[in-house]
Design a protein around this motif. Structure first.
Motif, PDB file in Angstrom:
ATOM      1  N   GLY A   1      56.998  55.669   5.546  1.00  0.00           N
ATOM      2  CA  GLY A   1      58.223  55.151   4.958  1.00  0.00           C
ATOM      3  C   GLY A   1      59.235  54.836   6.038  1.00  0.00           C
ATOM      4  O   GLY A   1      59.045  55.201   7.198  1.00  0.00           O
ATOM      5  N   PRO A   2      60.318  54.149   5.700  1.00  0.00           N
ATOM      6  CA  PRO A   2      61.319  53.769   6.695  1.00  0.00           C
ATOM      7  C   PRO A   2      62.181  54.939   7.136  1.00  0.00           C
ATOM      8  O   PRO A   2      62.666  55.726   6.318  1.00  0.00           O
ATOM      9  N   LYS A   3      62.396  55.044   8.450  1.00  0.00           N
ATOM     10  CA  LYS A   3      63.203  56.135   8.991  1.00  0.00           C
ATOM     11  C   LYS A   3      64.690  55.965   8.701  1.00  0.00           C
ATOM     12  O   LYS A   3      65.422  56.955   8.638  1.00  0.00           O
ATOM     13  N   PHE A   4      65.151  54.719   8.554  1.00  0.00           N
ATOM     14  CA  PHE A   4      66.600  54.518   8.433  1.00  0.00           C
ATOM     15  C   PHE A   4      67.186  55.249   7.230  1.00  0.00           C
ATOM     16  O   PHE A   4      68.374  55.588   7.213  1.00  0.00           O
ATOM     17  N   LEU A   5      66.356  55.529   6.219  1.00  0.00           N
ATOM     18  CA  LEU A   5      66.848  56.244   5.047  1.00  0.00           C
ATOM     19  C   LEU A   5      67.345  57.639   5.406  1.00  0.00           C
ATOM     20  O   LEU A   5      68.183  58.212   4.698  1.00  0.00           O
ATOM     21  N   ASN A   6      66.845  58.204   6.504  1.00  0.00           N
ATOM     22  CA  ASN A   6      67.297  59.530   6.932  1.00  0.00           C
ATOM     23  C   ASN A   6      68.774  59.545   7.311  1.00  0.00           C
ATOM     24  O   ASN A   6      69.401  60.607   7.334  1.00  0.00           O
ATOM     25  N   LEU A   7      69.314  58.381   7.647  1.00  0.00           N
ATOM     26  CA  LEU A   7      70.711  58.298   8.079  1.00  0.00           C
ATOM     27  C   LEU A   7      71.660  57.949   6.931  1.00  0.00           C
ATOM     28  O   LEU A   7      72.852  57.751   7.156  1.00  0.00           O
ATOM     29  N   ALA A   8      71.124  57.886   5.710  1.00  0.00           N
ATOM     30  CA  ALA A   8      71.985  57.608   4.558  1.00  0.00           C
ATOM     31  C   ALA A   8      73.090  58.651   4.465  1.00  0.00           C
ATOM     32  O   ALA A   8      72.832  59.851   4.473  1.00  0.00           O
ATOM     33  N   GLY A   9      74.330  58.191   4.431  1.00  0.00           N
ATOM     34  CA  GLY A   9      75.476  59.086   4.337  1.00  0.00           C
ATOM     35  C   GLY A   9      75.978  59.607   5.666  1.00  0.00           C
ATOM     36  O   GLY A   9      77.024  60.241   5.720  1.00  0.00           O
ATOM     37  N   ALA A  10      75.229  59.355   6.732  1.00  0.00           N
ATOM     38  CA  ALA A  10      75.661  59.825   8.054  1.00  0.00           C
ATOM     39  C   ALA A  10      76.729  58.899   8.622  1.00  0.00           C
ATOM     40  O   ALA A  10      76.755  57.700   8.319  1.00  0.00           O
ATOM     41  N   GLU A  11      77.587  59.456   9.459  1.00  0.00           N
ATOM     42  CA  GLU A  11      78.623  58.673  10.128  1.00  0.00           C
ATOM     43  C   GLU A  11      78.394  58.715  11.629  1.00  0.00           C
ATOM     44  O   GLU A  11      78.251  59.804  12.209  1.00  0.00           O
ATOM     45  N   TYR A  12      78.360  57.554  12.250  1.00  0.00           N
ATOM     46  CA  TYR A  12      78.173  57.466  13.703  1.00  0.00           C
ATOM     47  C   TYR A  12      78.813  56.175  14.186  1.00  0.00           C
ATOM     48  O   TYR A  12      79.004  55.223  13.420  1.00  0.00           O
ATOM     49  N   SER A  13      79.151  56.151  15.459  1.00  0.00           N
ATOM     50  CA  SER A  13      79.948  55.032  15.969  1.00  0.00           C
ATOM     51  C   SER A  13      79.118  53.833  16.387  1.00  0.00           C
ATOM     52  O   SER A  13      79.626  52.707  16.405  1.00  0.00           O
ATOM     53  N   ASP A  14      77.839  54.039  16.727  1.00  0.00           N
ATOM     54  CA  ASP A  14      77.025  52.914  17.194  1.00  0.00           C
ATOM     55  C   ASP A  14      75.550  53.255  17.081  1.00  0.00           C
ATOM     56  O   ASP A  14      75.171  54.438  16.989  1.00  0.00           O
ATOM     57  N   TYR A  15      74.744  52.204  17.097  1.00  0.00           N
ATOM     58  CA  TYR A  15      73.281  52.326  17.074  1.00  0.00           C
ATOM     59  C   TYR A  15      72.717  51.407  18.145  1.00  0.00           C
ATOM     60  O   TYR A  15      73.206  50.290  18.334  1.00  0.00           O
ATOM     61  N   MET A  16      71.675  51.862  18.837  1.00  0.00           N
ATOM     62  CA  MET A  16      70.969  51.009  19.794  1.00  0.00           C
ATOM     63  C   MET A  16      69.466  51.200  19.627  1.00  0.00           C
ATOM     64  O   MET A  16      68.987  52.318  19.412  1.00  0.00           O
ATOM     65  N   ASP A  17      68.755  50.092  19.742  1.00  0.00           N
ATOM     66  CA  ASP A  17      67.302  50.176  19.807  1.00  0.00           C
ATOM     67  C   ASP A  17      66.900  50.861  21.110  1.00  0.00           C
ATOM     68  O   ASP A  17      67.564  50.720  22.144  1.00  0.00           O
ATOM     69  N   LYS A  18      65.818  51.608  21.062  1.00  0.00           N
ATOM     70  CA  LYS A  18      65.380  52.367  22.241  1.00  0.00           C
ATOM     71  C   LYS A  18      65.172  51.468  23.463  1.00  0.00           C
ATOM     72  O   LYS A  18      65.558  51.832  24.584  1.00  0.00           O
ATOM     73  N   ARG A  19      64.577  50.301  23.267  1.00  0.00           N
ATOM     74  CA  ARG A  19      64.329  49.405  24.415  1.00  0.00           C
ATOM     75  C   ARG A  19      65.652  48.908  25.005  1.00  0.00           C
ATOM     76  O   ARG A  19      65.812  48.845  26.229  1.00  0.00           O
ATOM     77  N   GLU A  20      66.586  48.572  24.136  1.00  0.00           N
ATOM     78  CA  GLU A  20      67.913  48.137  24.583  1.00  0.00           C
ATOM     79  C   GLU A  20      68.612  49.268  25.335  1.00  0.00           C
ATOM     80  O   GLU A  20      69.248  49.046  26.382  1.00  0.00           O
ATOM     81  N   PHE A  21      68.481  50.475  24.834  1.00  0.00           N
ATOM     82  CA  PHE A  21      69.113  51.638  25.453  1.00  0.00           C
ATOM     83  C   PHE A  21      68.527  51.911  26.841  1.00  0.00           C
ATOM     84  O   PHE A  21      69.269  52.141  27.811  1.00  0.00           O
ATOM     85  N   ARG A  22      67.213  51.863  26.958  1.00  0.00           N
ATOM     86  CA  ARG A  22      66.576  52.111  28.260  1.00  0.00           C
ATOM     87  C   ARG A  22      67.004  51.060  29.279  1.00  0.00           C
ATOM     88  O   ARG A  22      67.262  51.381  30.452  1.00  0.00           O
ATOM     89  N   ALA A  23      67.092  49.829  28.821  1.00  0.00           N
ATOM     90  CA  ALA A  23      67.530  48.757  29.728  1.00  0.00           C
ATOM     91  C   ALA A  23      68.975  48.973  30.162  1.00  0.00           C
ATOM     92  O   ALA A  23      69.327  48.771  31.327  1.00  0.00           O
ATOM     93  N   ALA A  24      69.814  49.398  29.226  1.00  0.00           N
ATOM     94  CA  ALA A  24      71.226  49.633  29.546  1.00  0.00           C
ATOM     95  C   ALA A  24      71.376  50.796  30.542  1.00  0.00           C
ATOM     96  O   ALA A  24      72.207  50.744  31.451  1.00  0.00           O
ATOM     97  N   LEU A  25      70.573  51.832  30.379  1.00  0.00           N
ATOM     98  CA  LEU A  25      70.595  52.933  31.336  1.00  0.00           C
ATOM     99  C   LEU A  25      70.226  52.443  32.733  1.00  0.00           C
ATOM    100  O   LEU A  25      70.882  52.772  33.721  1.00  0.00           O
ATOM    101  N   LYS A  26      69.164  51.655  32.782  1.00  0.00           N
ATOM    102  CA  LYS A  26      68.685  51.139  34.068  1.00  0.00           C
ATOM    103  C   LYS A  26      69.730  50.261  34.741  1.00  0.00           C
ATOM    104  O   LYS A  26      69.901  50.299  35.966  1.00  0.00           O
ATOM    105  N   ASP A  27      70.461  49.494  33.941  1.00  0.00           N
ATOM    106  CA  ASP A  27      71.476  48.581  34.481  1.00  0.00           C
ATOM    107  C   ASP A  27      72.799  49.283  34.795  1.00  0.00           C
ATOM    108  O   ASP A  27      73.741  48.634  35.276  1.00  0.00           O
TER     109      ASP A  27
END
Length: 323
Positions: A41-67
């Motif tokens: 099933g889809p993982k995003f349902l686990n975040l229903a009702g959660a509050e957070y300031s931002d989301y990043m895809d893992k590949r985007e995040f790894r690239a941002a760390l490297k840069d």
């Protein structure tokens, strides 16, 4: 900002919800929401009702760390739950990239920036061992998942004398709780037994194996909210959190093994009576299955975590109180 990798997964999403309960909202959730054959099933349902300031895809995040994109960001802590946790995955290259290389990238970032870092390891590093202290003699993984986690634990232990901020690895034992419905075969026995009980009135568990009688195989079942509390404690989050630097790789389990029969009984107290049926042990799990686990928690206590653990019966009640 608090960064939670694997933040849409089972343990990660529970950490996000617990952070919210403590008033934390400035959270970056990192995950990979691409379809995967091992998910039911889809993982995003686990975040229903959660509050957070931002989301990043893992590949985007790894690239941002490297840069170096995060070098000037004020990060309070990194709770690294992101990993491939499929114990039946045999692609060693994929597993090592997800669980070792990715973790190394984060480790070097947090240690350079002196940011508290708490990461998920696993009791799978112990394999068929019957001793569960954090010593190399006991660390004999049965699958590439456990191996990938052990290699990173060893990497952390070699570098530990150089750390100037908290780095704690938590060897999770058999985790259960809400928000694991997407995990398919890798979900806890609580999830599988509940589905069987509701659908058929019968819980099916393995016949005797590994020297144990029918249903008497034993695991250290740990409630996911307890793990969220341990993560936050070592990350320095919350009024009762550790105030000093901690450098450790420790077990995160209750220290008490319970039988699969005990799990079934706890579930029947919640869902109503049913029968137990014993089925043959699956061939694809031979030589890669832990028939017994029980955390030695002396290292965890020595590192400063003193809170009691939720009992199996109470954890089951809490899990299914949420539906």
């Amino acid at each position: 900002m608090i960064i939670v990798t694997g933040g849409a997964g089972f343990i990660g999403s529970n950490i996000v919800h617990e952070l919210n309960r403590m008033g934390e909202r400035d959270i970056l959730v990192v995950d990979n929401l691409a379809p995967a054959p091992n998910l039911s099933g889809p993982k995003f349902l686990n975040l229903a009702g959660a509050e957070y300031s931002d989301y990043m895809d893992k590949r985007e995040f790894r690239a941002a760390l490297k840069d170096g994109d995060f070098d000037s960001v004020k990060v309070r802590a990194v709770l690294h739950q992101g990993a491939c946790s499929n114990t039946l995955e045999d692609d060693g290259r994929y597993m090592m990239d997800n669980n070792f290389t990715y973790s190394k990238e984060l480790l070097h970032y947090v240690t350079d920036q002196r940011i508290p870092f708490v990461y998920a390891s696993t009791a799978a590093v112990y394999g068929a061992s019957t001793e569960f202290t954090e010593e190399s003699a006991n660390e004999r993984p049965l699958n590439v998942y456990g191996y990938s986690k052990l290699v990173f634990d060893d990497y952390v232990r070699r570098l530990m004398p150089t750390f100037k901020s908290t780095v704690v690895g938590l060897r999770y034992f058999n985790v259960y709780g809400p928000r694991e419905q997407h995990k398919g075969r890798m979900a806890s026995v609580m999830h599988h037994f509940t589905r069987q009980l509701k659908e058929t009135g019968t819980i099916r568990m393995f016949e005797g194996s590994g020297g144990y009688a029918d249903g008497e195989q034993r695991r250290d079942f740990v409630f996911v909210r307890d793990l969220a509390a341990i993560n936050m404690f070592f990350a320095g989050i919350g009024p009762n959190a550790v105030k000093k630097q901690v450098h450790a790789v420790v077990n995160a389990g209750t220290g008490e093994a319970r039988t699969f029969k005990a799990v079934a009984e706890a579930l029947m107290q919640v869902h109503g009576p049913g029968k137990i049926e014993y089925i043959p042990f699956p061939g694809d799990l031979k030589n890669r299955y832990q028939h017994y686990t029980q955390a030695d928690v002396a290292g965890l206590r020595a590192a400063g975590y003193a809170e009691p653990f939720t009992s199996l019966e109470e954890g089951v009640r809490e899990t299914f109180a949420e539906g």
